[in-house]
Design an enzyme around this catalytic site. Structure first.
Site, PDB file in Angstrom:
ATOM      1  N   LYS A 213      66.822  34.179  39.579  1.00  0.00           N
ATOM      2  CA  LYS A 213      66.199  35.745  40.027  1.00  0.00           C
ATOM      3  C   LYS A 213      67.165  36.060  41.115  1.00  0.00           C
ATOM      4  CE  LYS A 213      61.718  35.969  40.773  1.00  0.00           C
ATOM      5  NZ  LYS A 213      61.541  37.048  39.658  1.00  0.00           N
TER       6      LYS A 213
ATOM      7  N   ASP B  55      64.270  44.222  35.612  1.00  0.00           N
ATOM      8  CA  ASP B  55      63.311  44.083  36.589  1.00  0.00           C
ATOM      9  C   ASP B  55      63.123  45.506  37.142  1.00  0.00           C
ATOM     10  OD1 ASP B  55      61.752  43.274  38.774  1.00  0.00           O
ATOM     11  OD2 ASP B  55      63.432  43.485  40.189  1.00  0.00           O
TER      12      ASP B  55
ATOM     13  N   ARG C 189      26.421  29.481  42.814  1.00  0.00           N
ATOM     14  CA  ARG C 189      27.516  30.340  42.865  1.00  0.00           C
ATOM     15  C   ARG C 189      28.768  29.802  42.387  1.00  0.00           C
ATOM     16  NH1 ARG C 189      28.988  34.419  42.607  1.00  0.00           N
ATOM     17  NH2 ARG C 189      26.662  35.055  43.542  1.00  0.00           N
TER      18      ARG C 189
ATOM     19  N   GLU D  31      67.470  37.482  35.638  1.00  0.00           N
ATOM     20  CA  GLU D  31      66.981  38.589  36.232  1.00  0.00           C
ATOM     21  C   GLU D  31      67.829  39.762  36.484  1.00  0.00           C
ATOM     22  OE1 GLU D  31      63.484  39.282  39.101  1.00  0.00           O
ATOM     23  OE2 GLU D  31      65.339  39.500  40.360  1.00  0.00           O
TER      24      GLU D  31
ATOM     25  N   LYS E 158      52.011  33.988  39.523  1.00  0.00           N
ATOM     26  CA  LYS E 158      51.425  34.523  40.749  1.00  0.00           C
ATOM     27  C   LYS E 158      49.851  34.238  40.465  1.00  0.00           C
ATOM     28  CE  LYS E 158      54.863  38.008  41.320  1.00  0.00           C
ATOM     29  NZ  LYS E 158      55.053  39.563  41.340  1.00  0.00           N
TER      30      LYS E 158
END
Length: 297
Positions: free
Chosen positions: A172, A227, A104, A206, A140
């Protein structure tokens, strides 16, 4: 020139596999310990059940190796190769108990990494139809699996963005809000960043509109992240705010359907978090052969 793919870090690989095996309590597999005699030997084939891009065989090899040094692992397809449903990917032979105990974990790695590589390949191909923009991933990633997942992105044909928070400056939206709260403009934040970090690090900002892009470019930002803009908005900003030096990165809402138009807008980079956070696993199975294994123990 042939594209270089940075290999997977062997320490990150062995560590991730060890954690996964312990998480699954593979060595305490009560079913296998109860019904598979310790001396029984055999073989199994790792096989694709759907078409995709193969990635993660080294993780599978490591999973079997950590449970038994007697298991022989023979790859039958190469990393990054396109596979079809029914294709044999690898053969494993030797003692059956550890083979089944690692099954697995080995499958999870191959399915996950092949899924990322498959989605990445598709996005890169769609982007190439629109323009020369480079597709990159984001941070991410699944906690603890960043090195493996970003390797899968490279195998799929894309590139990696900054790997950690210390690899580059990215100012950001929340940094901008924090700056606004103390009266600092984009230009001031860029200057502060320049003065605080090594000269070798890029500074990226950003923005959400042309005014922000112009301010960032005038302040000397190396990269401007556009963005959640439409391809038309991005094209206008690239044409009006570009100075031939600054790079433009598109981010937000990047899909297989939109990436071609985004690439055609003239941006240099297209970042997609979906490559690692939303890639569906590729269906892969492990089938044990009914007779003894053919590989050496």
């Amino acid at each position: 020139m042939e594209r270089l793919i940075r290999p997977l870090d062997p320490l990150a690989l062995s560590s991730a596999v060890a954690v996964a095996l312990e998480e699954d309590r593979a060595r305490q597999d009560v079913t296998t310990l109860a019904v598979v005699p310790a001396g029984q030997r055999g073989s199994a084939v790792l096989r694709a059940r759907e078409a995709g891009v193969l990635c993660g065989l080294e993780a599978a090899r490591e999973a079997f190796a950590q449970l038994s040094g007697e298991l022989a692992f023979v790859a039958l397809a190469g990393e990054g190769s396109s596979v079809q449903a029914g294709d044999a990917l690898a053969e494993i032979s030797g003692p059956l108990a550890p083979l089944l105990q690692a099954e697995r974990v080995a499958l999870n790695f191959v399915q996950r990494l092949s899924g990322i590589a498959t989605l990445t390949r598709r996005l890169v191909e769609r982007a190439a139809a629109g323009g020369p923009a480079r597709v990159v991933d984001t941070r991410k990633t699944t906690p603890g699996l960043r090195a493996l997942e970003r390797y899968a992105v490279r195998v799929g044909g894309a590139f990696n963005h900054r790997n950690t928070l210390e690899d580059g400056v990215l100012i950001k939206d929340n940094h901008l809000r924090a700056g606004e709260a103390r009266g600092a403009s984009i230009a001031e934040l860029v200057r502060e960043a320049r003065g605080a970090v090594a000269h070798t690090l890029r500074v990226e900002v950003e923005v959400t509109d042309e005014e922000g892009a112009r301010s960032a470019a005038a302040a000397g930002a190396d990269v401007i992240l556009l963005d959640n803009m439409s391809p038309r908005e991005m094209r206008e900003i690239v044409e009006r705010a570009g100075d031939g030096r600054v790079l433009f990165e598109a981010s937000g809402g990047i899909t297989l359907e939109t990436v071609g138009a985004v690439a055609a807008s003239g941006v240099d980079l297209i970042s997609s978090g979906a490559l690692t956070h939303s890639a569906p696993a590729l269906d892969v199975a492990l089938d044990v052969a009914p007779g003894p294994g053919t590989g050496s123990p």
